[in-house]
Write an enzyme that holds these catalytic residues in place. Structure first.
Site, mmCIF file in Angstrom:
data_model
loop_
_atom_site.group_PDB
_atom_site.id
_atom_site.type_symbol
_atom_site.label_atom_id
_atom_site.label_comp_id
_atom_site.label_asym_id
_atom_site.label_seq_id
_atom_site.Cartn_x
_atom_site.Cartn_y
_atom_site.Cartn_z
ATOM 1 N N ARG A 72 -3.325 6.611 1.575
ATOM 2 C CA ARG A 72 -3.818 7.801 2.264
ATOM 3 C C ARG A 72 -2.830 8.480 3.196
ATOM 4 O O ARG A 72 -3.044 9.617 3.598
ATOM 5 C CB ARG A 72 -5.079 7.439 3.061
ATOM 6 C CG ARG A 72 -6.283 7.243 2.187
ATOM 7 C CD ARG A 72 -7.405 6.611 2.950
ATOM 8 N NE ARG A 72 -6.985 5.306 3.414
ATOM 9 C CZ ARG A 72 -7.786 4.413 3.986
ATOM 10 N NH1 ARG A 72 -9.044 4.721 4.208
ATOM 11 N NH2 ARG A 72 -7.336 3.245 4.355
ATOM 12 N N ASP A 99 -7.165 -2.406 -6.918
ATOM 13 C CA ASP A 99 -7.673 -3.060 -5.717
ATOM 14 C C ASP A 99 -7.942 -4.515 -6.053
ATOM 15 O O ASP A 99 -8.150 -4.856 -7.224
ATOM 16 C CB ASP A 99 -8.954 -2.391 -5.215
ATOM 17 C CG ASP A 99 -9.213 -2.762 -3.775
ATOM 18 O OD1 ASP A 99 -8.585 -2.153 -2.887
ATOM 19 O OD2 ASP A 99 -9.998 -3.691 -3.526
ATOM 20 N N ARG A 149 0.811 -1.222 0.000
ATOM 21 C CA ARG A 149 0.000 0.000 0.000
ATOM 22 C C ARG A 149 0.841 1.268 0.000
ATOM 23 O O ARG A 149 0.489 2.260 0.652
ATOM 24 C CB ARG A 149 -0.920 0.043 1.232
ATOM 25 C CG ARG A 149 -1.970 -1.019 1.258
ATOM 26 C CD ARG A 149 -3.270 -0.492 0.684
ATOM 27 N NE ARG A 149 -4.238 -1.560 0.619
ATOM 28 C CZ ARG A 149 -5.191 -1.753 1.523
ATOM 29 N NH1 ARG A 149 -5.325 -0.943 2.533
ATOM 30 N NH2 ARG A 149 -6.025 -2.754 1.382
ATOM 31 N N ARG A 171 -6.852 11.669 -5.092
ATOM 32 C CA ARG A 171 -8.121 10.989 -4.868
ATOM 33 C C ARG A 171 -9.273 11.988 -4.869
ATOM 34 O O ARG A 171 -10.353 11.709 -5.393
ATOM 35 C CB ARG A 171 -8.099 10.217 -3.553
ATOM 36 C CG ARG A 171 -9.320 9.330 -3.411
ATOM 37 C CD ARG A 171 -9.387 8.619 -2.092
ATOM 38 N NE ARG A 171 -9.505 9.560 -0.995
ATOM 39 C CZ ARG A 171 -9.669 9.214 0.270
ATOM 40 N NH1 ARG A 171 -9.719 7.949 0.605
ATOM 41 N NH2 ARG A 171 -9.780 10.129 1.205
ATOM 42 N N TYR A 202 -15.043 -11.638 0.665
ATOM 43 C CA TYR A 202 -15.741 -10.352 0.469
ATOM 44 C C TYR A 202 -17.059 -10.549 -0.266
ATOM 45 O O TYR A 202 -18.060 -9.897 0.038
ATOM 46 C CB TYR A 202 -14.856 -9.374 -0.315
ATOM 47 C CG TYR A 202 -13.765 -8.768 0.524
ATOM 48 C CD1 TYR A 202 -14.032 -7.704 1.385
ATOM 49 C CD2 TYR A 202 -12.465 -9.258 0.480
ATOM 50 C CE1 TYR A 202 -13.032 -7.158 2.173
ATOM 51 C CE2 TYR A 202 -11.455 -8.712 1.263
ATOM 52 C CZ TYR A 202 -11.755 -7.663 2.107
ATOM 53 O OH TYR A 202 -10.769 -7.123 2.899
HETATM 54 O O1 CP3 Z 1 -0.048 -1.519 -2.453
HETATM 55 C C1 CP3 Z 1 -0.380 -0.582 -3.201
HETATM 56 O O2 CP3 Z 1 0.076 0.581 -3.087
HETATM 57 C C2 CP3 Z 1 -1.316 -0.857 -4.363
HETATM 58 C C3 CP3 Z 1 -2.657 -0.631 -4.128
HETATM 59 C C4 CP3 Z 1 -3.543 -1.597 -3.381
HETATM 60 C C5 CP3 Z 1 -4.767 -1.157 -2.825
HETATM 61 N N1 CP3 Z 1 -5.448 -2.233 -2.373
HETATM 62 C C6 CP3 Z 1 -5.205 0.233 -2.787
HETATM 63 C C7 CP3 Z 1 -6.224 0.630 -1.812
HETATM 64 C C8 CP3 Z 1 -3.465 -2.974 -3.180
HETATM 65 C C9 CP3 Z 1 -2.345 -3.938 -3.530
HETATM 66 C C10 CP3 Z 1 -4.684 -3.365 -2.563
HETATM 67 C C11 CP3 Z 1 -5.019 -4.752 -2.245
HETATM 68 C C12 CP3 Z 1 -6.163 -5.024 -1.364
HETATM 69 N N2 CP3 Z 1 -7.383 -4.428 -1.357
HETATM 70 C C13 CP3 Z 1 -6.188 -6.079 -0.420
HETATM 71 C C14 CP3 Z 1 -5.063 -7.048 -0.187
HETATM 72 C C15 CP3 Z 1 -4.018 -6.479 0.664
HETATM 73 C C16 CP3 Z 1 -4.417 -6.343 2.103
HETATM 74 O O3 CP3 Z 1 -4.476 -5.197 2.576
HETATM 75 O O4 CP3 Z 1 -4.660 -7.375 2.756
HETATM 76 C C17 CP3 Z 1 -7.442 -6.055 0.207
HETATM 77 C C18 CP3 Z 1 -7.911 -6.980 1.309
HETATM 78 C C19 CP3 Z 1 -8.196 -5.027 -0.404
HETATM 79 C C20 CP3 Z 1 -9.604 -4.641 -0.136
HETATM 80 C C21 CP3 Z 1 -9.668 -3.269 0.371
HETATM 81 N N3 CP3 Z 1 -9.550 -2.156 -0.416
HETATM 82 C C22 CP3 Z 1 -9.820 -2.844 1.707
HETATM 83 C C23 CP3 Z 1 -9.960 -3.768 2.896
HETATM 84 C C24 CP3 Z 1 -9.817 -1.445 1.689
HETATM 85 C C25 CP3 Z 1 -10.034 -0.509 2.842
HETATM 86 C C26 CP3 Z 1 -8.719 -0.406 3.505
HETATM 87 C C27 CP3 Z 1 -8.639 0.764 4.413
HETATM 88 O O5 CP3 Z 1 -7.508 0.937 4.886
HETATM 89 O O6 CP3 Z 1 -9.626 1.486 4.624
HETATM 90 C C28 CP3 Z 1 -9.600 -1.032 0.365
HETATM 91 C C29 CP3 Z 1 -9.454 0.352 -0.117
HETATM 92 C C30 CP3 Z 1 -8.101 0.719 -0.614
HETATM 93 N N4 CP3 Z 1 -7.378 -0.034 -1.487
HETATM 94 C C31 CP3 Z 1 -7.398 1.925 -0.348
HETATM 95 C C32 CP3 Z 1 -6.228 1.879 -1.107
HETATM 96 C C33 CP3 Z 1 -5.179 2.952 -1.231
HETATM 97 C C34 CP3 Z 1 -7.886 3.066 0.526
HETATM 98 C C35 CP3 Z 1 -8.982 3.724 -0.213
HETATM 99 C C36 CP3 Z 1 -9.074 5.198 -0.040
HETATM 100 O O7 CP3 Z 1 -8.285 5.930 -0.653
HETATM 101 O O8 CP3 Z 1 -9.981 5.622 0.701
#
Ligand code: CP3
Length: 355
Positions: A31, A78, A27, A40, A155
């Site tokens: 944020r 994502d 990640r 964003r 999910y």
């Molecule tokens: O790593 C990176 O920089 C690449 C981007 C990336 C995102 N999601 C961006 C994201 C990657 C590789 C993911 C994978 C992802 N997404 C996973 C597997 C990795 C892990 O964390 O276990 C999972 C389970 C998801 C599903 C998901 N998407 C969740 C649970 C959330 C909320 C997380 C939170 O912290 O609130 C997201 C949203 C998300 N995906 C964000 C980002 C940058 C935050 C969204 C925002 O900007 O509000």
């Protein structure tokens, strides 16, 4: 074949020697960075950001511009793009995790599940890959990724994250045939999705099995691991390109020996596993990626340096380690603490790579 200016991450994945331990951050575009929050906002919301290849390229490069010590980039997207393309109605409420409007619960819906048309419904992802590759100009390798079938299914069936997985686990125990049907469908979808990312130019693929650790030992061996193994072997048949692979089961430290059977080049480790013990268990069979607790980045520079040192000492001498966090960086991380971590990895790891 490489036209990469910095290919240490790929070298480490092949257990070739590098002058220091390469590092990237799960990640890393997110944020905690003010520039990410600004982009964003420009996009309107997170999903629009993922679906706009220009903006996805912009945020993928942001951490690289800020932190020249990063050795890899990761596609900004994502894992839930696939179920979104399958029509489940993905949405994000600000400050909350992902949710689906139409979770997958009824047998009839499960039987009707169709894999998405990757070339059409997920074209925005492969377009982003091509654009990012171009924008990178060979600075560092690009990682493509997908969720594991099990993690995507959690999910899809639960309808959201952060649950205790009782709906899908009830299905696993009472209707394993239905769950296997979902998992087989997702395995086909993930295979096509990763294949398309490889053809579009990613240099490595990573499978995030974020919720594999919620399963029992038997459950992991039945519902998660074998499907990741099928994806990796399918990809080997589908593409001529020899792309290294990483699998990461969060909470999967108990099952490292089992994970070796998946055939990946590397295993991701979360922070619960002691990396020196993990190294003894996997031997020379795979590379290890990890495993700093992301929470340490909320503390003080001295504490961060101490933990980085502990992990590098734990892995010890030689190639085959890629430094990373044990899970995604939290949004509350002060960006300058990332500098502290990266600088320490670069400076302290060199002693472990002298011949
Ligand atoms: O790593 C990176 O920089 C690449 C981007 C990336 C995102 N999601 C961006 C994201 C990657 C590789 C993911 C994978 C992802 N997404 C996973 C597997 C990795 C892990 O964390 O276990 C999972 C389970 C998801 C599903 C998901 N998407 C969740 C649970 C959330 C909320 C997380 C939170 O912290 O609130 C997201 C949203 C998300 N995906 C964000 C980002 C940058 C935050 C969204 C925002 O900007 O509000």
């Amino acid at each position: 074949m490489s036209t990469l200016r910095n290919d240490y991450f790929l070298k480490a994945l092949q257990r070739q020697s590098t002058p220091y331990t390469p590092v990237w951050i799960m990640r890393q575009a997110g944020r905690y960075l003010p520039e990410y929050r600004a982009t964003r906002q420009k996009a309107g919301d997170f999903l629009n950001l993922c679906k706009n290849p220009n903006l996805a390229t912009e945020v993928t490069l942001q951490p690289l511009d800020r932190y020249p010590l990063l050795d890899a980039s990761i596609l900004f997207s994502d894992i839930l793009t696939i179920p979104d393309a399958m029509g489940l109605g993905l949405y994000f409420e600000l400050g909350e995790g992902p949710k689906f409007e139409r979770p997958l619960r009824e047998e009839a819906d499960i039987q009707k599940l169709n894999i998405p048309d990757v070339g059409k419904d997920l074209k925005y992802v492969t377009d982003a890959v091509s654009q990012i590759k171009q924008a990178l100009q060979g600075r560092v390798p690009l990682i493509g990724f997908s969720g594991s079938p099990w993690t995507l299914a959690t999910y899809m069936v639960e309808g959201q994250g952060g649950t205790d997985f009782l709906t899908i686990k009830k299905m696993a125990y009472s209707r394993p045939d239905l769950l296997h049907h979902i998992l087989k469908t997702m395995t086909e979808a993930v295979t096509q999705y990763l294949h398309a990312q490889i053809e579009a130019g990613v240099d490595t693929i990573m499978i995030f099995d974020s919720w594999g650790g919620a399963l029992s030992h038997q459950g992991y061996l039945e519902f998660s691991l074998p499907y990741m193994k099928v994806i990796l072997s399918n990809l080997k048949m589908l593409t001529q390109k020899k792309i290294p692979s990483i699998i990461f089961t969060k909470g999967g430290g108990l099952w490292l020996e089992d994970q070796l059977t998946a055939g990946s080049d590397a295993l991701g480790l979360d922070w619960q596993t002691d990396i020196s013990a993990a190294k003894k268990r996997v031997g020379n069979h795979v590379v290890l990626q990890g495993n700093l607790d992301p929470a340490i980045l909320l503390s003080k520079p001295e504490a961060i340096e101490k933990e980085v040192k502990r992990i590098l000492d734990g892995f010890g001498h030689g190639s085959g380690h890629i430094f990373n966090l044990g899970h995604g960086i939290t949004e509350h991380t002060p960006p300058e603490h990332v500098d502290v971590m990266l600088r320490k990895v670069r400076d302290y790891s060199q002693q472990f790579h002298t011949t």
